[in-house]
Design a protein around this motif. Structure first.
Motif, short mmCIF file in Angstrom:
data_model
loop_
_atom_site.label_atom_id
_atom_site.label_comp_id
_atom_site.label_asym_id
_atom_site.label_seq_id
_atom_site.Cartn_x
_atom_site.Cartn_y
_atom_site.Cartn_z
N VAL A 208 0.82 -1.22 0.00
CA VAL A 208 0.00 0.00 0.00
C VAL A 208 0.85 1.27 0.00
CG1 VAL A 208 -1.84 1.21 1.25
CG2 VAL A 208 -1.76 -1.29 1.26
N LEU A 209 2.01 1.22 0.62
CA LEU A 209 2.82 2.43 0.82
C LEU A 209 3.11 3.22 -0.46
CD1 LEU A 209 5.33 1.30 3.60
CD2 LEU A 209 3.39 2.86 3.81
N PRO A 210 3.49 2.60 -1.58
CA PRO A 210 3.77 3.41 -2.78
C PRO A 210 2.56 4.20 -3.26
CG PRO A 210 4.57 1.16 -3.06
CD PRO A 210 3.77 1.18 -1.79
N TYR A 211 1.37 3.65 -3.07
CA TYR A 211 0.16 4.36 -3.49
C TYR A 211 -0.15 5.52 -2.55
CZ TYR A 211 -0.42 0.52 -6.71
OH TYR A 211 -0.22 -0.38 -7.71
N LEU A 212 0.06 5.31 -1.25
CA LEU A 212 -0.16 6.40 -0.30
C LEU A 212 0.81 7.54 -0.57
CD1 LEU A 212 -0.82 4.55 3.08
CD2 LEU A 212 -2.47 5.41 1.40
N GLU A 213 2.04 7.21 -0.93
CA GLU A 213 3.02 8.25 -1.25
C GLU A 213 2.56 9.10 -2.43
OE1 GLU A 213 6.55 5.89 -1.77
OE2 GLU A 213 7.11 6.09 0.34
N LYS A 214 1.88 8.49 -3.39
CA LYS A 214 1.41 9.23 -4.57
C LYS A 214 0.28 10.21 -4.23
CE LYS A 214 2.67 5.63 -7.84
NZ LYS A 214 2.23 4.71 -8.90
N HIS B 161 0.21 12.13 -1.51
CA HIS B 161 0.69 13.23 -0.67
C HIS B 161 1.62 14.17 -1.41
CE1 HIS B 161 -0.82 11.75 3.17
NE2 HIS B 161 -0.53 10.54 2.75
N LYS B 162 1.44 15.46 -1.12
CA LYS B 162 2.37 16.49 -1.57
C LYS B 162 2.50 17.48 -0.43
CE LYS B 162 1.57 16.13 -6.46
NZ LYS B 162 0.50 15.59 -7.08
N PRO B 163 3.60 17.57 0.25
CA PRO B 163 4.79 16.74 0.11
C PRO B 163 4.57 15.35 0.73
CG PRO B 163 5.09 18.25 1.93
CD PRO B 163 3.75 18.59 1.30
N VAL B 164 5.38 14.41 0.31
CA VAL B 164 5.29 13.04 0.80
C VAL B 164 5.87 12.97 2.20
CG1 VAL B 164 5.99 10.66 0.38
CG2 VAL B 164 5.51 12.16 -1.56
N PRO B 165 5.12 12.43 3.17
CA PRO B 165 5.69 12.25 4.51
C PRO B 165 6.87 11.27 4.47
CG PRO B 165 3.32 11.82 4.50
CD PRO B 165 3.75 11.95 3.08
N GLU B 166 7.69 11.33 5.48
CA GLU B 166 8.79 10.37 5.56
C GLU B 166 8.20 8.96 5.53
OE1 GLU B 166 11.54 10.94 8.80
OE2 GLU B 166 11.22 13.11 8.71
N LYS B 167 8.88 8.07 4.83
CA LYS B 167 8.37 6.71 4.65
C LYS B 167 8.12 6.02 6.00
CE LYS B 167 8.78 2.88 1.58
NZ LYS B 167 8.99 2.81 0.19
N GLU B 168 8.98 6.24 6.97
CA GLU B 168 8.83 5.60 8.27
C GLU B 168 7.56 6.09 8.98
OE1 GLU B 168 9.62 2.66 10.77
OE2 GLU B 168 10.73 3.04 8.92
N ILE B 169 7.26 7.38 8.85
CA ILE B 169 6.04 7.93 9.46
C ILE B 169 4.81 7.35 8.79
CG2 ILE B 169 4.66 10.04 9.70
CD1 ILE B 169 7.31 11.53 10.16
N LYS C 266 4.58 4.53 7.25
CA LYS C 266 4.53 3.12 7.65
C LYS C 266 3.92 2.97 9.04
CE LYS C 266 7.62 -0.64 8.89
NZ LYS C 266 9.02 -1.10 8.95
N GLU C 267 4.38 3.76 10.00
CA GLU C 267 3.86 3.70 11.37
C GLU C 267 2.36 3.99 11.41
OE1 GLU C 267 5.99 6.27 14.05
OE2 GLU C 267 7.93 5.45 13.41
N ARG C 268 1.95 5.01 10.67
CA ARG C 268 0.54 5.39 10.66
C ARG C 268 -0.32 4.29 10.05
NH1 ARG C 268 1.29 11.65 8.68
NH2 ARG C 268 2.05 12.46 10.68
N LEU C 269 0.13 3.75 8.93
CA LEU C 269 -0.63 2.69 8.27
C LEU C 269 -0.75 1.46 9.15
CD1 LEU C 269 -2.15 1.65 5.80
CD2 LEU C 269 0.06 0.94 4.84
N LEU C 270 0.33 1.06 9.77
CA LEU C 270 0.28 -0.11 10.66
C LEU C 270 -0.67 0.12 11.83
CD1 LEU C 270 4.03 -1.19 10.66
CD2 LEU C 270 2.09 -2.44 9.69
N GLU C 271 -0.71 1.32 12.36
CA GLU C 271 -1.64 1.63 13.45
C GLU C 271 -3.08 1.58 12.96
OE1 GLU C 271 -2.58 5.24 16.58
OE2 GLU C 271 -0.51 4.98 15.87
#
Length: 141
Positions: A16-22, A24-32, A34-39
């Motif tokens: 899912v992460l690559p799609y969530l990155e698309k 956002h502008k600006p894109v949040p840090e990948k680790e953030i 990831k943490e949010r999605l897992l929660e």
């Protein structure tokens, strides 16, 4: 066009992460992200992939809740379909799937948010029977 909608489990969150990155502008840090999605997976949230011929071409999420004004409700979140497939009927099939799925779970209402500047989506949602009921306010703390 043959498409399917399959649940993505927490263990497969990286799909899912690559799609969530698309989205956002600006894109949040990948680790953030990831943490949010897992929660999110530990809450009243379900994630799905949109597949065309067994190839992942998009994602969306569903939040389930009961609201005083809407009863048992589902809010669609982070819909993303690859740009070259937009306008091909996948979105309409997606919402047919969502409505059938959430109705089977006892939902009375379907809600969503759309960015103010995303006029194309507004027209699409209104053609599906959605009405604009208000503004979504956000305050970062």
């Amino acid at each position: 066009m043959q498409v399917s909608f399959n649940k993505i489990l927490k263990k497969d969150f990286e799909l899912v992460l690559p799609y969530l990155e698309k989205l956002h502008k600006p894109v949040p840090e990948k680790e953030i992200l990831k943490e949010r999605l897992l929660e999110m997976f530990d809450q009243n949230y379900e994630c799905f992939g949109i597949y065309k011929a067994d190839k992942l071409v998009g994602v969306f999420g569903l939040w389930f809740m009961t609201r005083h004004y809407a009863g048992r409700s589902c809010e669609v979140d982070h819909i993303f379909i690859e740009e070259e497939l937009q306008g091909t009927g996948i979105g309409r099939k997606l919402f047919e799937f969502i409505e059938a799925y959430i109705t089977s779970k006892g939902c009375e209402t379907l809600e969503l948010n759309s960015y103010v500047e995303n006029f194309r989506s507004h027209k699409f949602y209104m053609n599906l029977g959605f009405v604009i009921r208000g503004y979504h306010f956000l305050k970062k703390l």
